[in-house]
Design an enzyme around this catalytic site. Structure first.
Site, PDB file in Angstrom:
ATOM      1  N   ASP A  67     -57.120   9.574  77.267  1.00  0.00           N
ATOM      2  CA  ASP A  67     -56.661   8.300  76.696  1.00  0.00           C
ATOM      3  C   ASP A  67     -57.163   7.059  77.461  1.00  0.00           C
ATOM      4  OD1 ASP A  67     -55.255   9.333  74.542  1.00  0.00           O
ATOM      5  OD2 ASP A  67     -53.342   9.395  75.604  1.00  0.00           O
TER       6      ASP A  67
ATOM      7  N   GLU B 157     -51.137  15.843  74.329  1.00  0.00           N
ATOM      8  CA  GLU B 157     -50.436  15.132  73.255  1.00  0.00           C
ATOM      9  C   GLU B 157     -51.057  15.564  71.917  1.00  0.00           C
ATOM     10  OE1 GLU B 157     -49.883  10.903  73.873  1.00  0.00           O
ATOM     11  OE2 GLU B 157     -48.355  10.825  72.302  1.00  0.00           O
TER      12      GLU B 157
ATOM     13  N   TYR C  24     -54.197  -1.228  73.687  1.00  0.00           N
ATOM     14  CA  TYR C  24     -53.974   0.173  74.041  1.00  0.00           C
ATOM     15  C   TYR C  24     -53.349   0.285  75.435  1.00  0.00           C
ATOM     16  CZ  TYR C  24     -54.497   5.165  73.974  1.00  0.00           C
ATOM     17  OH  TYR C  24     -54.209   6.509  73.971  1.00  0.00           O
TER      18      TYR C  24
ATOM     19  N   HIS D  16     -55.717  16.670  77.675  1.00  0.00           N
ATOM     20  CA  HIS D  16     -54.436  16.001  77.393  1.00  0.00           C
ATOM     21  C   HIS D  16     -53.784  16.726  76.225  1.00  0.00           C
ATOM     22  CE1 HIS D  16     -51.414  13.074  76.777  1.00  0.00           C
ATOM     23  NE2 HIS D  16     -52.066  12.177  76.079  1.00  0.00           N
TER      24      HIS D  16
ATOM     25  N   HIS E 151     -60.097   8.099  72.257  1.00  0.00           N
ATOM     26  CA  HIS E 151     -59.960   7.208  71.089  1.00  0.00           C
ATOM     27  C   HIS E 151     -60.991   6.093  71.218  1.00  0.00           C
ATOM     28  CE1 HIS E 151     -55.990   8.865  70.020  1.00  0.00           C
ATOM     29  NE2 HIS E 151     -55.628   8.705  71.271  1.00  0.00           N
TER      30      HIS E 151
ATOM     31  N   HIS F 156     -47.102   6.632  66.412  1.00  0.00           N
ATOM     32  CA  HIS F 156     -45.752   6.746  66.990  1.00  0.00           C
ATOM     33  C   HIS F 156     -45.118   5.391  67.337  1.00  0.00           C
ATOM     34  CE1 HIS F 156     -47.294   6.399  71.094  1.00  0.00           C
ATOM     35  NE2 HIS F 156     -47.633   7.658  71.242  1.00  0.00           N
TER      36      HIS F 156
ATOM     37  N   ASP G 222     -52.165  14.353  69.242  1.00  0.00           N
ATOM     38  CA  ASP G 222     -53.378  13.792  68.642  1.00  0.00           C
ATOM     39  C   ASP G 222     -54.638  14.421  69.226  1.00  0.00           C
ATOM     40  OD1 ASP G 222     -52.357  12.405  70.884  1.00  0.00           O
ATOM     41  OD2 ASP G 222     -53.582  10.647  70.493  1.00  0.00           O
TER      42      ASP G 222
ATOM     43  N   HIS H  84     -51.445   9.434  80.707  1.00  0.00           N
ATOM     44  CA  HIS H  84     -50.108   8.894  80.763  1.00  0.00           C
ATOM     45  C   HIS H  84     -49.054   9.987  80.585  1.00  0.00           C
ATOM     46  CE1 HIS H  84     -49.274   8.772  76.231  1.00  0.00           C
ATOM     47  NE2 HIS H  84     -50.494   9.249  76.317  1.00  0.00           N
TER      48      HIS H  84
HETATM   49 FE1  FEO Z   1     -51.714  10.379  74.814  1.00  0.00          FE
HETATM   50 FE2  FEO Z   1     -54.163   9.920  72.535  1.00  0.00          FE
HETATM   51  O1  FEO Z   1     -52.681  10.741  73.288  1.00  0.00           O
END
Ligand code: FEO
Length: 406
Positions: A167, A84, A195, A82, A226, A28, A86, A148
């Site tokens: 994250d 999001e 990051y 989370h 990640h 993104h 991903d 976040h």
């Molecule tokens: Fe906030 Fe890895 O997504």
């Protein structure tokens, strides 16, 4: 072996079942030169639990890794730390496939998942500090709102001394290695900083609260969503986070600029020399050649930001405008700065930059230097003096922060 992908053992009962995205170069808008991983984890408790999922196109890879350990239909619980995409992109398909007894998320997680998938999802809402039993093993949820996203939470397994940190403590780094101690320290440090700068920096207050909550736990392993799992250098990454959440300036100045016919670049070089002469480290980045997410990485711990632009069509050079817009959103504190540029007939860019830096609460040490067309020797000397002035102010700040123990 019947599965093309296999799980990696993290602890006696926890397996990594995520996916490696070697090809990703744009997350993104964040330049991911080293790709990424989407980490999901399988907990082999009495209630078999999947912690987070992966980006939708990687569902088969994750399911195959799960199937290398157990039949996915045996999954009892899913925890969505989370929402999001991903980490939740394939959640509806996984729910349809494994039909779990329960899916846990925060109240905000429930809202976010519903707003993403627009279907009825049977979510069990959990609160900050709540412990649920995964059969014989307890799992505690720690809400990390705005770290976040509003939905974000950690999950802690006290018996494994393991924190699933979504994250936080993560990085975009595709690798065959699953653990921090298998990867070069310099790569870990750079990618963790990148990051933090690009994803978490605007939410440093929330990150600080999360660090305080985590500091009360006995943690031997941090498993983020990640990059590698931290099992050896936990203190190192936690110390970095303590520094980054405090927006602590280093003895480092970041010069960002662009140039049309070399005048603004010549000014940048003279400023750089003034900074170096006072012992300040310099990162000088011509913006057409540096992606904004790499600029943000250097911005993370800079003590000064010095911005230069030619005036083009009555405004800033487009790359300068783009980068300032991005950096403004990161809400860094404790910065001093300066502005410079060159122009032909209207010289509006420096005033526009000054306005933005002032709105960013950067303390400007001098009025902008604005040069007509090409800088002569005196103008370059003025630029050098500007660099020297910024360096002296930065050195003063750092030594007074040191003296006060800040
Ligand atoms: Fe906030 Fe890895 O997504």
């Amino acid at each position: 072996m019947t599965e093309p992908y296999v799980a990696s053992k993290i602890t006696d009962r926890v397996y990594w079942v995520g996916a490696i995205d070697w090809a990703l170069r744009d997350f993104h808008g964040y330049a991911t030169e080293r790709g990424t991983t989407y980490n999901a984890y399988l907990v082999l408790a009495d209630k078999i639990t999947l912690v987070d999922t992966v980006r939708a196109p990687f569902r088969k890879e994750m399911m195959s890794r799960i199937a290398s350990v157990i039949d996915p239909a045996r999954i009892d619980y899913i925890i969505s730390n989370h929402s999001e995409m991903d980490h939740s992109g394939c959640l509806p398909e996984v729910i349809d496939h494994v039909k779990p007894e329960k899916v846990f998320a925060t109240e905000n997680g429930l809202k976010a998942l519903k707003a993403h998938f627009h279907r009825d999802l049977d979510i069990t809402v959990v609160r900050d500090g709540q412990t649920v039993s995964l059969g014989s093993v307890p799992a505690t949820f720690i809400e990390t709102r705005m770290l976040h996203w509003p939905d974000s939470m950690f999950t802690y397994l006290p018996e494994d001394r393991l924190l699933f940190s979504q994250d936080a403590f993560g990085m975009h780094l595709a690798s065959t290695q699953r653990f921090d101690d298998e990867i070069d320290d310099a790569i870990l440090e750079y990618e963790a900083a990148k990051y933090y700068a690009n994803i978490l920096l605007p939410f440093s207050a929330a990150a600080k609260i999360a660090l305080e909550k985590a500091s009360k736990l006995d943690i031997a392993v941090i498993a983020p969503d990640h990059g590698p799992v931290w099992r050896t250098n936990l203190k190192r990454i936690v110390d970095f986070y303590a520094r980054w959440t405090a927006h602590k300036p280093a003895n480092k100045a970041l010069i960002i600029y662009d140039t049309m016919w070399g005048s603004t670049e010549a000014m940048a070089k003279a400023i750089e020399d003034g900074l170096i002469s006072e012992g300040v480290q310099v990162r000088s980045m011509r913006l057409r050649e540096n992606h904004r997410s790499n600029v943000a990485t250097e911005y993370l711990d800079a003590g000064a930001i010095i911005v230069g632009s030619p005036t083009l069509n009555g405004g800033m050079f487009p790359t300068v405008a783009e980068n300032l817009s991005y950096l403004k959103g990161l809400r860094r504190k404790n910065l001093i700065g300066a502005v410079f540029g060159s122009y032909g007939w209207t010289g509006d860019a420096v005033g526009q930059i000054k306005e933005i830096l002032t709105a960013m609460r950067v303390e400007l040490v001098a009025e902008p230097i604005n040069v007509l067309y090409v800088p002569e020797e005196q103008a370059l000397m003025d630029c050098r003096d500007l660099g020297t002035l910024v360096a002296r102010k930065l050195n003063e700040r750092i030594s007074s922060a040191g003296n006060s123990g800040a």
